[in-house]
Design an enzyme around this catalytic site. Sequence first.
Site, PDB file in Angstrom:
ATOM      1  N   SER A 181      32.220  31.796  36.395  1.00 33.63           N
ATOM      2  CA  SER A 181      32.562  32.268  35.057  1.00 33.63           C
ATOM      3  C   SER A 181      34.036  32.052  34.727  1.00 33.63           C
ATOM      4  O   SER A 181      34.417  32.086  33.559  1.00 33.63           O
ATOM      5  CB  SER A 181      32.190  33.747  34.909  1.00 33.63           C
ATOM      6  OG  SER A 181      32.792  34.507  35.933  1.00 33.63           O
ATOM      7  N   ASP A 436      36.741  44.720  32.551  1.00 34.24           N
ATOM      8  CA  ASP A 436      36.831  43.376  33.110  1.00 34.24           C
ATOM      9  C   ASP A 436      38.300  43.062  33.363  1.00 34.24           C
ATOM     10  O   ASP A 436      39.069  42.817  32.425  1.00 34.24           O
ATOM     11  CB  ASP A 436      36.216  42.356  32.136  1.00 34.24           C
ATOM     12  CG  ASP A 436      36.251  40.934  32.699  1.00 34.24           C
ATOM     13  OD1 ASP A 436      36.903  40.722  33.747  1.00 34.24           O
ATOM     14  OD2 ASP A 436      35.643  40.045  32.080  1.00 34.24           O
ATOM     15  N   HIS A 439      38.284  38.183  34.235  1.00 32.95           N
ATOM     16  CA  HIS A 439      38.352  37.091  33.260  1.00 32.95           C
ATOM     17  C   HIS A 439      39.563  37.309  32.349  1.00 32.95           C
ATOM     18  O   HIS A 439      40.257  38.311  32.466  1.00 32.95           O
ATOM     19  CB  HIS A 439      37.054  37.044  32.447  1.00 32.95           C
ATOM     20  CG  HIS A 439      35.849  36.865  33.330  1.00 32.95           C
ATOM     21  ND1 HIS A 439      35.032  37.909  33.693  1.00 32.95           N
ATOM     22  CD2 HIS A 439      35.366  35.770  33.936  1.00 32.95           C
ATOM     23  CE1 HIS A 439      34.081  37.465  34.493  1.00 32.95           C
ATOM     24  NE2 HIS A 439      34.255  36.171  34.659  1.00 32.95           N
TER      25      HIS A 439
END
Length: 458
Positions: A181, A436, A439
């Site tokens: 990702s 998160d 990312h």
Amino acid sequence: MVTNFLHKYQFQNHQLALPKKQFVTYAVYALIAVAFLHFLLFYPAPASEKPVVAARVQEEEVAAAVSARVNAREQLLPPPPPPRRRDVALGNPQAMEEVAVPPPPCDYSDGEWVPDARPPLYNGTSCGTIKDGQNCMAHGRPDTGYHYWRWRPRQCDLPAFSPEAFLRWLHNKHLAFVGDSLARNQAESLLCLLASRSPTELVHRDGEENRFRRFAFREFNATVSVLWSPFLVKATEKAERAGVRHNHVFLDAFDERWMSQLGAVDAAVLSVGHWFLLPGVYHDGGRVVACHDCADLNHTETDFFGAFRDAVHRTLAEVARRHGGGGGAGEEKVVALTTFSPAHFEGDWDKSGACPKKRPYRPGEKGLGYTEAEMRRTVVEAVRAAAGSVSGLRFAALDVTALANLRPDGHPGPYMRKDPFGGGGGETGDGRVPNDCVHWCMPGPVDTFNEILLQTLR
Ligand SMILES: *[C@@H]1O[C@H](CO)[C@@H](O)[C@H](O)[C@H]1NC(C)=O
Ligand SMILES: *[C@@H]1O[C@H](CO)[C@@H](O)[C@H](O)[C@H]1NC(C)=O
Ligand SMILES: *[C@@H]1O[C@H](CO)[C@@H](O)[C@H](O)[C@H]1NC(C)=O
């Protein structure tokens, strides 16, 4: 010393022999892995709800295009081909001069973040392909200070991203991002950066959660694809809902879902690492050779560094075997590997304030952890080993670990979902909010990865 240590203990049980520092990092990553499982399973970053064709950009451009077209055409023509060695042999003095004085190599990995007033090239409104989980502005992240920093290498200059220059390079070419990702995050950053100049169009998608996608920039006959392969080699992924907690990785088998496409690709950016930190069983020649987080399995516990090194080295060797040997000057393919991008969890991933910082670390303020340093080093060494092994292929490291390590402020944190404190993120019912800290917000520090990519490609 570390090399010897890892070499010696690569596939043996050495957890008890870990140096203290390593053990701490190891333990921290075991915790982070839990956060990851959650992200990757329950927030698999679905496709943006907006139509993928950047219609707004297109409309705006129609007006400007008429007057700009003539200039743009000229400006965007591919540059003249670089002087060939043949020219030197023939005694072309101008060519000889250009070949003899290459630009000084720049170490982009060493530097600092400095304030920069220029706004990003795109935002959540102007770019239609920002993944929901990374669209921090649209989700209500109130501070925007993290947009106004630029990476300044110590020894040289890193030019601001130029969509024109990148598209000029990409003219009649196909660039593929391969990996997990974070590879996708970098690919989507590039798509937005390029879409600030030329509309992008989704031309193909395949697989659950759109794991395989291809985008076109028609004006340039340019293609960017995003290919899912979190270990680079063949693997079957964990399926927690079905009670499968471990990934199974086959170090002696390649992942043809992307490998078989390399022939049609001019440049590939490979980016993996984080999935090796998850519970995993590593197979080689029909035997289990490594197992990470394996207390519940009947396998010897090992770390993941050796498996990571094997996966990366074997992948590059196979790419060289299949695609090396061709290509004259100027026709070589580029295989770039993005180094490990550190996470910045400061507390539980599902408590508010998991990555609360609002500005980059200053030089020297935050050293690299053991795990991050090892993951980075593995990639840099693999690239070094592959470089020059065959003609027609150029291997390069996009060494972003240090610059990413200094950006605790660049992650979505709770803003991976809309209005996280107004009920949007409180799905667990006890007011806990998932964060998160892995990312990158878009726009954000990941755009710098692509600034360096541009310098690497041209
Ligand atoms: C987003 O980008 C567009 C196009 O560059 C610009 O007009 C707009 O002001 C930006 N919006 C924000 C909130 O910065
Ligand atoms: C368009 O680009 C592809 C590579 O992605 C190339 O094979 C093809 O020849 C190009 N088409 C034209 C018309 O140049
Ligand atoms: C676990 O491994 C041991 C040693 O190899 C073996 O004797 C035992 O049968 C294994 N148990 C299971 C449940 O596989």
